[in-house]
Write a protein that holds these residues in place. Sequence first.
Motif, PDB file in Angstrom:
ATOM      1  N   ASN A   1       0.420  -1.157  -0.040  1.00  0.00           N
ATOM      2  CA  ASN A   1       0.220  -0.059   0.093  1.00  0.00           C
ATOM      3  C   ASN A   1       1.255   1.483  -0.030  1.00  0.00           C
ATOM      4  OD1 ASN A   1      -2.519  -1.601  -0.042  1.00  0.00           O
ATOM      5  ND2 ASN A   1      -2.788  -1.620   1.954  1.00  0.00           N
ATOM      6  N   LEU A   2       0.654   1.580  -0.968  1.00  0.00           N
ATOM      7  CA  LEU A   2       1.647   2.805  -1.197  1.00  0.00           C
ATOM      8  C   LEU A   2       0.660   4.610  -0.549  1.00  0.00           C
ATOM      9  CD1 LEU A   2       2.996   2.396  -4.896  1.00  0.00           C
ATOM     10  CD2 LEU A   2       4.149   1.870  -2.496  1.00  0.00           C
ATOM     11  N   ARG A   3       1.806   4.815   0.179  1.00  0.00           N
ATOM     12  CA  ARG A   3       0.762   6.528   0.882  1.00  0.00           C
ATOM     13  C   ARG A   3       0.944   7.589  -0.555  1.00  0.00           C
ATOM     14  NH1 ARG A   3       4.172   5.210   5.186  1.00  0.00           N
ATOM     15  NH2 ARG A   3       3.192   4.651   7.344  1.00  0.00           N
ATOM     16  N   ASP A   4      -0.386   8.053  -0.770  1.00  0.00           N
ATOM     17  CA  ASP A   4      -0.481   8.788  -2.370  1.00  0.00           C
ATOM     18  C   ASP A   4      -0.414   7.853  -3.701  1.00  0.00           C
ATOM     19  OD1 ASP A   4      -1.441  10.856   0.037  1.00  0.00           O
ATOM     20  OD2 ASP A   4       0.586  11.095  -0.448  1.00  0.00           O
ATOM     21  N   ALA A   5      -0.571   6.803  -3.239  1.00  0.00           N
ATOM     22  CA  ALA A   5      -0.217   5.958  -4.828  1.00  0.00           C
ATOM     23  C   ALA A   5      -0.855   4.625  -4.741  1.00  0.00           C
ATOM     24  CB  ALA A   5       1.435   6.253  -4.913  1.00  0.00           C
ATOM     25  N   GLY A   6      -1.439   4.632  -4.228  1.00  0.00           N
ATOM     26  CA  GLY A   6      -3.132   3.429  -4.428  1.00  0.00           C
ATOM     27  C   GLY A   6      -1.720   1.564  -3.892  1.00  0.00           C
ATOM     28  N   SER A   7      -1.833   1.120  -3.767  1.00  0.00           N
ATOM     29  CA  SER A   7      -1.664  -0.496  -4.325  1.00  0.00           C
ATOM     30  C   SER A   7      -1.195  -1.435  -4.889  1.00  0.00           C
ATOM     31  CB  SER A   7      -2.718  -1.311  -3.484  1.00  0.00           C
ATOM     32  OG  SER A   7      -3.301  -1.774  -3.988  1.00  0.00           O
ATOM     33  N   VAL A   8      -0.042  -1.694  -5.142  1.00  0.00           N
ATOM     34  CA  VAL A   8       0.538  -2.603  -6.240  1.00  0.00           C
ATOM     35  C   VAL A   8       0.732  -4.289  -5.312  1.00  0.00           C
ATOM     36  CG1 VAL A   8       2.762  -3.770  -7.703  1.00  0.00           C
ATOM     37  CG2 VAL A   8       2.240  -1.133  -7.257  1.00  0.00           C
ATOM     38  N   THR A   9       0.305  -5.595  -5.752  1.00  0.00           N
ATOM     39  CA  THR A   9       0.039  -6.646  -4.696  1.00  0.00           C
ATOM     40  C   THR A   9       1.313  -7.681  -6.229  1.00  0.00           C
ATOM     41  OG1 THR A   9      -1.618  -6.647  -4.089  1.00  0.00           O
ATOM     42  CG2 THR A   9      -1.018  -8.697  -4.117  1.00  0.00           C
ATOM     43  N   MET A  10       2.789  -8.270  -5.186  1.00  0.00           N
ATOM     44  CA  MET A  10       2.902  -8.948  -6.211  1.00  0.00           C
ATOM     45  C   MET A  10       2.923 -10.614  -5.989  1.00  0.00           C
ATOM     46  SD  MET A  10       6.291  -7.285  -4.729  1.00  0.00           S
ATOM     47  CE  MET A  10       7.982  -8.790  -4.777  1.00  0.00           C
ATOM     48  N   ARG A  11       2.999 -11.489  -7.175  1.00  0.00           N
ATOM     49  CA  ARG A  11       2.349 -13.185  -6.416  1.00  0.00           C
ATOM     50  C   ARG A  11       3.350 -13.207  -7.186  1.00  0.00           C
ATOM     51  NH1 ARG A  11      -2.780 -16.598  -7.788  1.00  0.00           N
ATOM     52  NH2 ARG A  11      -1.772 -18.358  -6.507  1.00  0.00           N
ATOM     53  N   LEU A  12       4.572 -14.871  -6.019  1.00  0.00           N
ATOM     54  CA  LEU A  12       5.588 -15.627  -6.558  1.00  0.00           C
ATOM     55  C   LEU A  12       5.003 -16.807  -6.564  1.00  0.00           C
ATOM     56  CD1 LEU A  12       8.031 -16.775  -7.593  1.00  0.00           C
ATOM     57  CD2 LEU A  12       8.774 -16.652  -5.365  1.00  0.00           C
TER      58      LEU A  12
ATOM     59  N   ASN B   1       4.712 -20.360  -9.278  1.00  0.00           N
ATOM     60  CA  ASN B   1       5.005 -21.250 -10.640  1.00  0.00           C
ATOM     61  C   ASN B   1       5.967 -20.715 -11.580  1.00  0.00           C
ATOM     62  OD1 ASN B   1       2.379 -22.975 -10.666  1.00  0.00           O
ATOM     63  ND2 ASN B   1       1.258 -21.428 -12.362  1.00  0.00           N
ATOM     64  N   GLY B   2       6.799 -20.225 -10.443  1.00  0.00           N
ATOM     65  CA  GLY B   2       8.086 -20.164 -10.894  1.00  0.00           C
ATOM     66  C   GLY B   2       7.966 -17.988 -11.072  1.00  0.00           C
ATOM     67  N   VAL B   3       6.468 -17.717 -11.171  1.00  0.00           N
ATOM     68  CA  VAL B   3       6.431 -15.962 -11.942  1.00  0.00           C
ATOM     69  C   VAL B   3       6.167 -15.057 -10.689  1.00  0.00           C
ATOM     70  CG1 VAL B   3       5.552 -15.322 -13.555  1.00  0.00           C
ATOM     71  CG2 VAL B   3       5.851 -17.187 -14.592  1.00  0.00           C
ATOM     72  N   LEU B   4       7.172 -14.299 -10.769  1.00  0.00           N
ATOM     73  CA  LEU B   4       6.827 -13.007 -10.306  1.00  0.00           C
ATOM     74  C   LEU B   4       5.646 -12.326 -11.283  1.00  0.00           C
ATOM     75  CD1 LEU B   4       6.927 -12.394  -7.466  1.00  0.00           C
ATOM     76  CD2 LEU B   4       8.583 -10.804  -7.996  1.00  0.00           C
ATOM     77  N   THR B   5       4.121 -12.008 -10.436  1.00  0.00           N
ATOM     78  CA  THR B   5       3.676 -10.873 -11.142  1.00  0.00           C
ATOM     79  C   THR B   5       4.131  -9.958 -10.784  1.00  0.00           C
ATOM     80  OG1 THR B   5       1.631 -12.330 -10.969  1.00  0.00           O
ATOM     81  CG2 THR B   5       2.523 -12.839 -12.898  1.00  0.00           C
ATOM     82  N   HIS B   6       3.177  -8.548 -10.944  1.00  0.00           N
ATOM     83  CA  HIS B   6       2.634  -7.929  -9.824  1.00  0.00           C
ATOM     84  C   HIS B   6       1.409  -7.549 -10.711  1.00  0.00           C
ATOM     85  CE1 HIS B   6       5.366  -5.508 -12.465  1.00  0.00           C
ATOM     86  NE2 HIS B   6       4.189  -4.337 -13.093  1.00  0.00           N
ATOM     87  N   VAL B   7       0.421  -6.955  -9.890  1.00  0.00           N
ATOM     88  CA  VAL B   7      -1.098  -6.273 -10.038  1.00  0.00           C
ATOM     89  C   VAL B   7      -1.031  -4.851  -9.652  1.00  0.00           C
ATOM     90  CG1 VAL B   7      -3.447  -7.019 -10.951  1.00  0.00           C
ATOM     91  CG2 VAL B   7      -1.586  -8.537 -11.359  1.00  0.00           C
TER      92      VAL B   7
END
Length: 629
Positions: free
Chosen positions: A542-553, A555-561
């Motif tokens: 949770n980024l103050r004043d900049a929304g949020s980003v979720t990262m998930r590892l 299947n051996g892949v690091l994604t972010h949304v």
Amino acid sequence: MTHRTPPEPAQSHIAQANRAPLGRFAFDDTRDFEDARRGFLGTAADPLIKDGQRTVWDLQAYGFLTGECPDSVNPSLWRQSRLTSDHGLFEVTAGIYQIRGFDLSNMTIVEGEDGVVVIDPLVSAETAAAGLALYREHRGDRPVTGVLYTHSHVDHFGGVRGVLPADRDVPILAPEGFLAHAVSENVYAGTAMSRRAAYMYGAALPKGPRGQVGSGLGQTNSTGTVTLVAPTVDITRTGQEEVVDGVRMVFQLTPGTEAPAELNVFFPSHAALCMAENATHNLHNVLTLRGAEVRDPRVWSRYLTEAINLFCADADLAFASHHWPVWGRERVITFLSEQRDLYGYLHDQTLRMLNTGLTGPEIAEQMQMPPALEKAWHTHGYYGSVSHNTKAVYQRYLGWFDGNPARLWQHPPVEAAKRYVEYMGGADAVLRRARESFAAGDYRWVAEVVNHVVFADPSDADARALQAATLEQLGYGSENATWRNFYLMGALELRDGSIGTPASTASPDVIAALTLDQLFDSLAIRIDGPGSWDADLTVRWNLRDAGSVTMRLYNGVLTHVAGDGPAVHPPGVTITLGEADLRTVLLGTADLGTLVADGRTELTGDPGVLTELLGHLTTPDPDFAIVTP
């Protein structure tokens, strides 16, 4: 590193081959030498440019080039290296000056009403500062009132902090997309590119007739501090005009040519056309040997036609970010037309031949340039080459696979090498035959064959010695400076071991310029895939004043949304913090527990989730082997 093993002399086959160009080309034509010295005002009194006690550039390193061409250098390359080794401050025309020979590239200075606009401030802050000091020594202490980056390669922005004033903000202009390309190229594949650049530019090679004599585009890259300051003004369209400190500039965007983000610029008040790196005094790279995205010679050629049509009715001279200018309207048109035809011919003829079924190596062997182009010195392959550029065009359209199923699933180099050597009767038999081929001057074949012995057994001292001697001879005979440097670096490392990476472009400034998307992508590239197959770890930022980003590892892949949505997995830990602190955590320069204890970060859930996720990151190796397994 101490270079303990001295290079060997040129063999008679190479010495004889190096005499052949003397009868083919107009070595008595001195026009380029006159142009390269035109407007010379002076150079630095101290030849050493330093970062503290460390020398990052030596203006005297290439003094040996004033002598006669030796047997160990192609005379055409010797000529080019003499031209690019001239150093100092040069007047291009009234109000426009260039610093040349202080780095791989040129720094251009355009005088405005109150100060100067600096174009392409070299590779390092130290060399750029030295160049600006030389200008001020001759033209007065004018402040920098603007900066222009012509394109997204490091030799055109890396020295910017060496020229920016500390007491004022100045506009920094660049083509649209500059920052994204500048930082992604130097981070995503930056480790491999920097290691291969050590071979391409030969910065660690000894300077001399049996060592590094230049890189065709310039002498080599400096090894000082790479910096980057983000542009403040984007050039988004051809025809866009900007005025900085009274300097009027008319722009032409040329994306996909020598760089993904690049522009040419015309200065109407000076009748001067800056061609960035789109037209220089050599054949450039469609695919550089250090690695990059494959460029498009088709659009490159078309943009050169467009430049002629847009500006050449009013241009009395053309200059670039490398080499020396061309003066006279008709000469400018001829120069740009020949450069256009050079890239257009390579593109069209490669396509013609690949459509007859020829492969990249076959096209490279058959490609012949038109005599009218070949006789022009500025079309020679000192930096790019006809051979590797045709292969790059093939790659752009058809990729790595040549269509032959026998090459669809080949063994990797070490396994193939072991089998080749066994089939050929063992290492001793191969080396015996290879020495016979070496004595006969068949160096291309020796390099190919002995490479198998080295990869089958890298501890074979006889194989390493013969391969080093062979690569050295191939280097001595090459007109292309980057081929020479690759060959001679291979010989050096076979004899004396790895020299590593002398200079890295992934500097703190470049890392800091990554967008958050690029920063997360750069982490994904470092994930140990097989080692994380069973991991399922999710962290929400949770980024103050900049929304949020979720990262998930997973299947051996690091994604972010970013934000919320169906792709967002429930997090194992949620961390609230500012963007600056997020960057320090992801880059490993700050401890999350310390940030929490200091009250700068809030955390809910299991902090071990982040620790485990970051534990799956690998560290790139800047010293990986190239000429050995």
